[in-house]
Design an enzyme around this catalytic site. Structure first.
Site, PDB file in Angstrom:
ATOM      1  N   LYS A 188      51.528 -15.073 -25.547  1.00 16.92           N
ATOM      2  CA  LYS A 188      50.475 -15.790 -24.822  1.00 16.92           C
ATOM      3  C   LYS A 188      50.672 -17.264 -25.102  1.00 16.92           C
ATOM      4  O   LYS A 188      51.176 -17.633 -26.169  1.00 16.92           O
ATOM      5  CB  LYS A 188      49.099 -15.346 -25.356  1.00 16.92           C
ATOM      6  CG  LYS A 188      47.976 -15.593 -24.388  1.00 16.92           C
ATOM      7  CD  LYS A 188      47.824 -14.434 -23.424  1.00 16.92           C
ATOM      8  CE  LYS A 188      46.682 -14.664 -22.446  1.00 16.92           C
ATOM      9  NZ  LYS A 188      46.416 -13.513 -21.593  1.00 16.92           N
ATOM     10  N   GLY A 223      28.811  -6.611 -12.906  1.00 21.33           N
ATOM     11  CA  GLY A 223      29.731  -7.645 -12.430  1.00 21.33           C
ATOM     12  C   GLY A 223      30.310  -7.274 -11.076  1.00 21.33           C
ATOM     13  O   GLY A 223      31.050  -6.297 -10.958  1.00 21.33           O
ATOM     14  N   VAL A 229      37.138  -7.828  -9.501  1.00 16.66           N
ATOM     15  CA  VAL A 229      37.428  -6.424  -9.829  1.00 16.66           C
ATOM     16  C   VAL A 229      36.262  -5.529  -9.423  1.00 16.66           C
ATOM     17  O   VAL A 229      36.460  -4.462  -8.824  1.00 16.66           O
ATOM     18  CB  VAL A 229      37.742  -6.242 -11.333  1.00 16.66           C
ATOM     19  CG1 VAL A 229      38.019  -4.784 -11.633  1.00 16.66           C
ATOM     20  CG2 VAL A 229      38.930  -7.100 -11.744  1.00 16.66           C
ATOM     21  N   GLY A 282      32.266  -9.282  -9.224  1.00 17.71           N
ATOM     22  CA  GLY A 282      33.287 -10.284  -8.934  1.00 17.71           C
ATOM     23  C   GLY A 282      34.513  -9.634  -8.315  1.00 17.71           C
ATOM     24  O   GLY A 282      34.406  -8.621  -7.616  1.00 17.71           O
ATOM     25  N   TYR A 307      34.106  -5.740  -7.099  1.00 17.49           N
ATOM     26  CA  TYR A 307      34.064  -5.485  -5.656  1.00 17.49           C
ATOM     27  C   TYR A 307      35.068  -4.388  -5.262  1.00 17.49           C
ATOM     28  O   TYR A 307      34.717  -3.434  -4.560  1.00 17.49           O
ATOM     29  CB  TYR A 307      34.349  -6.781  -4.875  1.00 17.49           C
ATOM     30  CG  TYR A 307      34.312  -6.533  -3.387  1.00 17.49           C
ATOM     31  CD1 TYR A 307      33.102  -6.543  -2.703  1.00 17.49           C
ATOM     32  CD2 TYR A 307      35.470  -6.222  -2.680  1.00 17.49           C
ATOM     33  CE1 TYR A 307      33.046  -6.259  -1.345  1.00 17.49           C
ATOM     34  CE2 TYR A 307      35.429  -5.928  -1.324  1.00 17.49           C
ATOM     35  CZ  TYR A 307      34.203  -5.954  -0.667  1.00 17.49           C
ATOM     36  OH  TYR A 307      34.157  -5.656   0.669  1.00 17.49           O
TER      37      TYR A 307
HETATM   38  P1  NAD Z   1      35.141 -12.497 -11.828  1.00 19.98           P
HETATM   39  O1  NAD Z   1      34.833 -13.797 -12.479  1.00 19.98           O
HETATM   40  O2  NAD Z   1      35.618 -12.488 -10.418  1.00 19.98           O
HETATM   41  O3  NAD Z   1      33.856 -11.528 -11.887  1.00 19.98           O
HETATM   42  C1  NAD Z   1      33.015 -11.433 -12.982  1.00 19.98           C
HETATM   43  C2  NAD Z   1      31.591 -11.362 -12.433  1.00 19.98           C
HETATM   44  O4  NAD Z   1      30.703 -11.116 -13.511  1.00 19.98           O
HETATM   45  C3  NAD Z   1      31.124 -12.626 -11.734  1.00 19.98           C
HETATM   46  O5  NAD Z   1      30.700 -12.342 -10.434  1.00 19.98           O
HETATM   47  C4  NAD Z   1      29.977 -13.108 -12.628  1.00 19.98           C
HETATM   48  O6  NAD Z   1      28.940 -13.753 -11.882  1.00 19.98           O
HETATM   49  C5  NAD Z   1      29.512 -11.819 -13.240  1.00 19.98           C
HETATM   50  N1  NAD Z   1      28.735 -11.970 -14.468  1.00 19.98           N
HETATM   51  C6  NAD Z   1      28.852 -12.895 -15.447  1.00 19.98           C
HETATM   52  N2  NAD Z   1      27.942 -12.685 -16.397  1.00 19.98           N
HETATM   53  C7  NAD Z   1      27.236 -11.580 -16.035  1.00 19.98           C
HETATM   54  C8  NAD Z   1      26.163 -10.858 -16.610  1.00 19.98           C
HETATM   55  N3  NAD Z   1      25.611 -11.231 -17.776  1.00 19.98           N
HETATM   56  N4  NAD Z   1      25.680  -9.786 -15.960  1.00 19.98           N
HETATM   57  C9  NAD Z   1      26.200  -9.406 -14.781  1.00 19.98           C
HETATM   58  N5  NAD Z   1      27.228 -10.057 -14.180  1.00 19.98           N
HETATM   59  C10 NAD Z   1      27.728 -11.138 -14.802  1.00 19.98           C
HETATM   60  O7  NAD Z   1      36.169 -11.767 -12.803  1.00 19.98           O
HETATM   61  P2  NAD Z   1      37.113 -10.521 -12.453  1.00 19.98           P
HETATM   62  O8  NAD Z   1      38.458 -11.030 -12.106  1.00 19.98           O
HETATM   63  O9  NAD Z   1      36.400  -9.611 -11.545  1.00 19.98           O
HETATM   64  O10 NAD Z   1      37.235  -9.860 -13.895  1.00 19.98           O
HETATM   65  C11 NAD Z   1      36.152  -9.121 -14.449  1.00 19.98           C
HETATM   66  C12 NAD Z   1      36.467  -8.798 -15.899  1.00 19.98           C
HETATM   67  O11 NAD Z   1      37.658  -8.022 -15.962  1.00 19.98           O
HETATM   68  C13 NAD Z   1      36.714 -10.014 -16.793  1.00 19.98           C
HETATM   69  O12 NAD Z   1      36.258  -9.712 -18.095  1.00 19.98           O
HETATM   70  C14 NAD Z   1      38.237 -10.122 -16.817  1.00 19.98           C
HETATM   71  O13 NAD Z   1      38.688 -10.750 -17.994  1.00 19.98           O
HETATM   72  C15 NAD Z   1      38.639  -8.670 -16.785  1.00 19.98           C
HETATM   73  N6  NAD Z   1      39.965  -8.429 -16.205  1.00 19.98           N
HETATM   74  C16 NAD Z   1      40.238  -8.838 -14.950  1.00 19.98           C
HETATM   75  C17 NAD Z   1      41.493  -8.590 -14.393  1.00 19.98           C
HETATM   76  C18 NAD Z   1      41.815  -8.987 -12.977  1.00 19.98           C
HETATM   77  O14 NAD Z   1      42.827  -8.516 -12.434  1.00 19.98           O
HETATM   78  N7  NAD Z   1      40.999  -9.827 -12.333  1.00 19.98           N
HETATM   79  C19 NAD Z   1      42.476  -7.924 -15.158  1.00 19.98           C
HETATM   80  C20 NAD Z   1      42.161  -7.495 -16.467  1.00 19.98           C
HETATM   81  C21 NAD Z   1      40.892  -7.766 -16.983  1.00 19.98           C
END
Ligand code: NAD
Length: 341
Positions: A79, A176, A180, A178, A182
């Site tokens: 990393k 959440g 993922v 966001g 969705y």
């Molecule tokens: P994102 O930022 O698009 O979505 C996260 C959502 O969580 C946002 O809409 C935010 O408003 C919401 N949120 C924040 N605090 C909250 C709370 N207290 N209660 C309810 N909702 C809340 O992120 P993402 O890309 O969808 O990733 C989601 C999680 O998965 C993160 O922890 C990320 O590290 C992990 N992750 C993502 C990926 C990926 O491919 N995007 C891969 C591995 C791990």
């Protein structure tokens, strides 16, 4: 560019670099190359001290070793961090400086996006080194692949706990909505699961409710709503002393990184007869997609099959946990360590 090497027990290489003209101060931590070149993103973040940044880099690099090993990828873990200094920097100069540091490792470390960085930043890195993924127009948004992997992990957890991986009629509480969250909602709707969702951002909730017939609740309610599965897809640390006792779900399977606030919460959840799918095993779909498509040159069907195999990995973890009478988070670490050996 000045590069210093730091000797850290248990780590393959740790470099600290600085380039005053570019306003650059960065760290590359390579935890292991036992299974192949170390792969892990570049985080652009603000830290109080260089020691804090180093602690984070070391923790994240080790995490990537375990994640890549469990995903069955021929890559090690690393990393890097670029320290955000608050002074405002020329992004191209900054990321090109980082690219030069990556290049100094001659392929031992391959970087990609992480928190605070974008595909455009990876294009700057590409000007200095070929050891970079996550480029524009290549493997694309990792989120649908992460969601697919989480869905497969959920099916595996259902199979282990209930004897069938059919999620039709099961209620899933998604925290959440966001990227993922969705796509996970889409996967679950497709197989007839019922959804309860929440987010602190009302527009994100509306998007899922409108498209996937979900019921919305307030953020604090999500732990205690009647559900079969709790899917943390927002923040880390959500499985803790305050929340675990409120869970009604029998399975916890989600995308968020570091869901257990402390390892002991993995024991606590077990004591309540809740099956926890270790996060770094369940959320590997995005990294699998990026590595297989961009670095190994695999086609889409072969890559999808690899993501779908998260199902088998989770079944192996659950079986090991049961056989050895240990919590699932420990079984995941053990399986990763076996593969590393
Ligand atoms: P994102 O930022 O698009 O979505 C996260 C959502 O969580 C946002 O809409 C935010 O408003 C919401 N949120 C924040 N605090 C909250 C709370 N207290 N209660 C309810 N909702 C809340 O992120 P993402 O890309 O969808 O990733 C989601 C999680 O998965 C993160 O922890 C990320 O590290 C992990 N992750 C993502 C990926 C990926 O491919 N995007 C891969 C591995 C791990």
């Amino acid at each position: 560019m000045k590069i210093r090497e730091k000797s850290v027990p248990g780590y393959d290489r740790v470099l600290l670099g600085s380039d005053e003209a570019a306003g650059y101060q960065g760290i590359i931590a390579i935890h292991s190359t036992a299974l192949g070149p170390a792969v892990g993103g570049t985080r652009y973040w603000s830290y109080k001290t260089e020691d804090d940044a180093m602690t984070d880099a070391l923790r994240l690099a080790r995490g990537m070793t375990y994640k890549n090993a469990l995903a069955g990828l021929p890559f090690g873990g690393g990393k890097s961090i670029i320290m955000r200094n608050g002074k405002g920097a020329d992004r191209e100069q900054l990321f090109r400086a980082h690219g030069r540091m990556v290049n100094s490792l001659a392929g031992k470390y391959i970087t990609a996006e992480d928190v605070g960085t974008s595909p455009a930043d990876m294009e700057y890195i590409l000007k200095e080194t070929t050891y970079v993924g996550g480029l524009q127009g290549r493997s694309g948004d990792p989120s649908p692949h992460t969601a697919r992997g989480v869905f497969r992990a959920m099916q595996a957890a259902a199979k282990h706990k209930w004897g069938s991986d059919d999620l039709a009629g099961k209620t899933v509480a998604i925290q959440g909505c966001g990227h993922v969250g969705y796509f996970l909602a889409a996967e679950l709707t497709r197989v007839g699961a019922k959804l309860i969702v929440t987010d602190v951002d009302a527009a994100k909730v509306k998007h899922v409710v409108d498209n996937h017939r979900a019921t919305a609740v307030m953020p604090e309610e999500i732990y205690s709503v009647p559900a079969d599965i709790f899917a943390p897809c927002a923040l880390g640390g959500v499985l803790n002393d305050q929340t675990i006792s409120r869970l009604t779900a029998t399975l916890v399977v989600g995308a968020a990184n570091n869901q257990l606030l402390e390892p002991r919460h993995g024991d606590l959840i077990e004591q309540r007869a809740v099956l926890y799918a270790p996060d770094y095993a369940a959320n590997a779909g995005g990294v699998i997609n990026g590595c297989c498509r961009e670095m190994l040159g695999w086609d889409v069907p072969k890559t999808l099959a690899k993501t779908d195999a998260i199902y088998d990995t989770l079944l192996t973890i659950f079986a090991m946990a049961e056989r050895e009478n240990i919590p699932t988070y420990q079984a995941a670490d053990r399986l990763a360590e076996e593969r590393l050996r």
